[in-house]
Design a protein around this motif. Structure first.
Motif, short mmCIF file in Angstrom:
data_model
loop_
_atom_site.label_atom_id
_atom_site.label_comp_id
_atom_site.label_asym_id
_atom_site.label_seq_id
_atom_site.Cartn_x
_atom_site.Cartn_y
_atom_site.Cartn_z
N ALA A 156 14.07 9.19 -24.39
CA ALA A 156 13.05 8.17 -24.61
C ALA A 156 12.20 8.00 -23.36
N LEU A 157 11.12 7.26 -23.50
CA LEU A 157 10.31 6.84 -22.36
C LEU A 157 10.74 5.43 -22.00
N ASP A 158 11.32 5.26 -20.82
CA ASP A 158 11.81 3.95 -20.38
C ASP A 158 10.88 3.35 -19.34
N PHE A 167 4.37 -3.17 -15.13
CA PHE A 167 5.57 -2.38 -15.38
C PHE A 167 5.54 -1.09 -14.59
N GLU A 168 6.72 -0.47 -14.47
CA GLU A 168 6.90 0.83 -13.84
C GLU A 168 7.62 1.74 -14.83
N VAL A 169 7.38 3.02 -14.74
CA VAL A 169 8.15 3.99 -15.51
C VAL A 169 9.46 4.25 -14.76
N GLN A 170 10.58 3.95 -15.41
CA GLN A 170 11.88 4.10 -14.76
C GLN A 170 12.97 4.19 -15.81
N ASP A 171 13.78 5.23 -15.77
CA ASP A 171 14.86 5.38 -16.73
C ASP A 171 15.77 4.15 -16.70
N GLU A 172 16.28 3.79 -17.88
CA GLU A 172 17.13 2.60 -17.95
C GLU A 172 18.36 2.74 -17.08
N GLY A 173 18.89 3.95 -16.95
CA GLY A 173 20.05 4.15 -16.08
C GLY A 173 19.74 3.80 -14.65
N SER A 174 18.56 4.19 -14.17
CA SER A 174 18.14 3.85 -12.82
C SER A 174 18.00 2.34 -12.66
N GLN A 175 17.53 1.67 -13.70
CA GLN A 175 17.42 0.22 -13.66
C GLN A 175 18.80 -0.43 -13.61
N ILE A 176 19.73 0.11 -14.38
CA ILE A 176 21.08 -0.47 -14.42
C ILE A 176 21.76 -0.37 -13.06
N VAL A 177 21.70 0.80 -12.42
CA VAL A 177 22.36 0.93 -11.12
C VAL A 177 21.65 0.07 -10.07
N SER A 178 20.35 -0.16 -10.23
CA SER A 178 19.65 -1.06 -9.31
C SER A 178 20.18 -2.48 -9.46
N GLU A 179 20.41 -2.90 -10.69
CA GLU A 179 20.95 -4.24 -10.92
C GLU A 179 22.39 -4.36 -10.42
N ALA A 232 14.92 6.48 -0.06
CA ALA A 232 14.07 5.71 -0.97
C ALA A 232 13.20 6.57 -1.87
N GLY A 233 12.86 7.79 -1.44
CA GLY A 233 12.00 8.63 -2.26
C GLY A 233 10.70 7.93 -2.59
N GLY A 234 10.31 7.99 -3.87
CA GLY A 234 9.07 7.35 -4.31
C GLY A 234 9.17 5.86 -4.47
N GLY A 235 10.36 5.30 -4.30
CA GLY A 235 10.49 3.85 -4.26
C GLY A 235 10.90 3.15 -5.54
N GLY A 236 11.38 3.88 -6.54
CA GLY A 236 11.74 3.25 -7.80
C GLY A 236 12.77 2.15 -7.66
N LYS A 237 13.86 2.42 -6.96
CA LYS A 237 14.91 1.41 -6.80
C LYS A 237 14.50 0.34 -5.80
N THR A 238 13.71 0.71 -4.79
CA THR A 238 13.18 -0.30 -3.86
C THR A 238 12.37 -1.34 -4.62
N LEU A 239 11.49 -0.90 -5.51
CA LEU A 239 10.67 -1.82 -6.29
C LEU A 239 11.53 -2.69 -7.20
N ALA A 240 12.55 -2.09 -7.83
CA ALA A 240 13.43 -2.85 -8.70
C ALA A 240 14.19 -3.92 -7.92
N LEU A 241 14.68 -3.55 -6.74
CA LEU A 241 15.42 -4.51 -5.92
C LEU A 241 14.52 -5.66 -5.47
N SER A 242 13.30 -5.34 -5.09
CA SER A 242 12.37 -6.38 -4.65
C SER A 242 12.10 -7.38 -5.76
N ALA A 243 11.95 -6.89 -6.98
CA ALA A 243 11.72 -7.79 -8.11
C ALA A 243 12.93 -8.67 -8.38
#
Length: 428
Positions: free
Chosen positions: A153-155, A212-224, A239-250
């Protein structure tokens, strides 16, 4: 283009990938540039055939008794797109661009059963990696492997700094967006079937606004699961492109402090624009290791989203499944050990070291964390399942091993494959 032309295009791309051992995205891009007459729908359909063929390459070849690109492409239409040989023949009749139906392969498909194929063929994985799957999932390993061969899917992740999930879903109503099953800010757009294509959500005004950001749900879960608190000082070491950094900041509501570092400046570069769009104010970006000197022994949480083989992302990048070698795995293992060692010095006494990969291989996951705590007795492995159960009560649970780490998979959590582990540093 009619189906025959699209099929011929997919065969051409598959042959290019096989001959030049190149990434599928590059091969598709080059094909599009050299066939400018093809419309966006044609390119999307060709891409779907190519990706589907690579996801189930071994089982297609075994059932067709033919591993040539022509056989793989026809197998996609017959096995994954639900066409019958008769309907396919009718569809291709009179199409001058259509490749010939491979009669011998069609006969083999009609006479063979996948149940009699070797186990690694049933799972569509390289034979040499079967023992790792068996070690990770026991008797369920074939089911887990097969789940990694499906479409994804597209998450999306709703950016709670800008808009709640319900508001984002309402804005994306035409895309079929729905709440994700587990992640609290997750949004899912189901994968299409056949030649259908996913929407280009990055063209949406709401994306430009940072909703919103494009981010797999699994990546979101481990960020939480990192479970950051408002006042924490956190180092995202890879950090790479910052997907988890952005999730943590939110999650932290722009409070506390996050330091984003990556040794690869090219990978890190996109984070600047993403931070601006997201309205993030509590992140400092570092591109040199010496800039982290003041953080040694000072961080509440250090996150190591380690470089890995990416076996958990095979649904999205199926070509990497067939390019993976024991040598490349060994290279990743060495990089992971270095990343853990270098990152650990920034954890304060009593603080937490988080280790994440997008792999499902034990050698990259539980084996790495066990070896790390054995070599660093001031760190202790902690069970992550209680954290998951507290944050996602009632949700499908991932695999949980003796090391305390969690493994998310398409078969268990409906996400990409991810490994998550917690280690705490002993108080001073």
């Amino acid at each position: 283009m009619r189906l025959g032309g699209r099929l011929a295009g997919a065969i051409e791309v598959l042959a290019d990938i096989e001959a030049r051992r190149r990434p599928v995205a590059d091969a598709l891009k080059d094909w599009g540039l050299s066939h400018r007459f093809a419309g966006s729908g044609d390119r999307s359909a060709i891409g779907n055939v190519v990706y589907d063929a690579l996801r189930m390459k071994l089982s297609h070849a075994w059932l067709m008794d033919d591993d040539r690109p022509e056989a793989l492409a026809f197998a996609v239409l017959l096995r994954q797109w639900g066409m019958t040989p008769e309907a396919l023949a009718t569809e291709l009749e009179g199409d001058r661009f259509a490749p010939a139906l491979p009669d011998a392969a069609l006969a083999a498909l009609a006479s063979r059963s996948l149940d009699t194929a070797p186990a690694h063929v049933q799972g569509d994985i390289p034979a040499w990696i079967q023992p790792a799957f068996e070690a990770a999932f026991g008797e369920d390993w074939v089911r887990e492997a097969q789940a990694l061969a499906g479409r994804t899917a597209l998450d999306l992740r709703a950016n709670r700094l800008k808009a709640p999930r319900e508001k984002v879903i309402a804005a994306l109503e035409e895309t079929g967006a729905r709440p994700a099953a587990i992640a609290h800010d997750g949004i899912r757009i189901a994968p299409g079937e056949g030649a259908s294509r996913l929407p280009n959500v990055m063209a949406e005004l709401t994306f430009a606004k940072g909703w919103f950001e494009v981010q797999d749900e699994g990546s979101q879960i481990v960020s939480e699961l990192i479970d950051p608190q408002d006042g924490h000082q956190i180092l995202d070491y890879c950090a790479g492109g910052g997907g988890k950094t952005l999730a943590l900041s939110a999650i932290m509501r722009n409070k506390g402090q996050i330091h984003a570092f990556d040794a690869d400046r090219k990978r890190l570069a996109p984070i600047i624009e993403r931070l601006k769009r997201a309205g993030t104010r509590n992140v400092q970006v570092h591109d040199r290791a010496q800039q982290l000197k003041s953080l040694e022994g000072a961080c509440d949480i250090v996150l190591v989203d380690a470089p890995c083989t990416g076996t958990g992302t095979w649904r999205r990048r199926p070509d990497t499944k067939w390019r993976l070698t024991e040598r490349s795995l060994d290279e990743r293992l060495a990089q992971q050990r270095d990343a853990l060692t270098n990152a650990a010095r920034h954890v304060r006494p009593g603080g937490t070291l988080v280790y994440i990969t997008c792999s499902i291989l034990p050698a990259e996951n539980a084996d790495q964390t066990r070896a790390f705590v054995e070599a660093n007795p001031d760190f202790t492995l902690q069970p992550a399942l209680p954290v998951y159960q507290r944050l996602f009560a009632g949700a499908p649970e991932p695999w949980s091993g003796e090391s305390g780490g969690l493994t998310l998979t398409p078969a268990t959590t409906g996400t990409d494959g991810f490994f998550f582990s917690l280690m705490t540093r002993k108080p001073a």
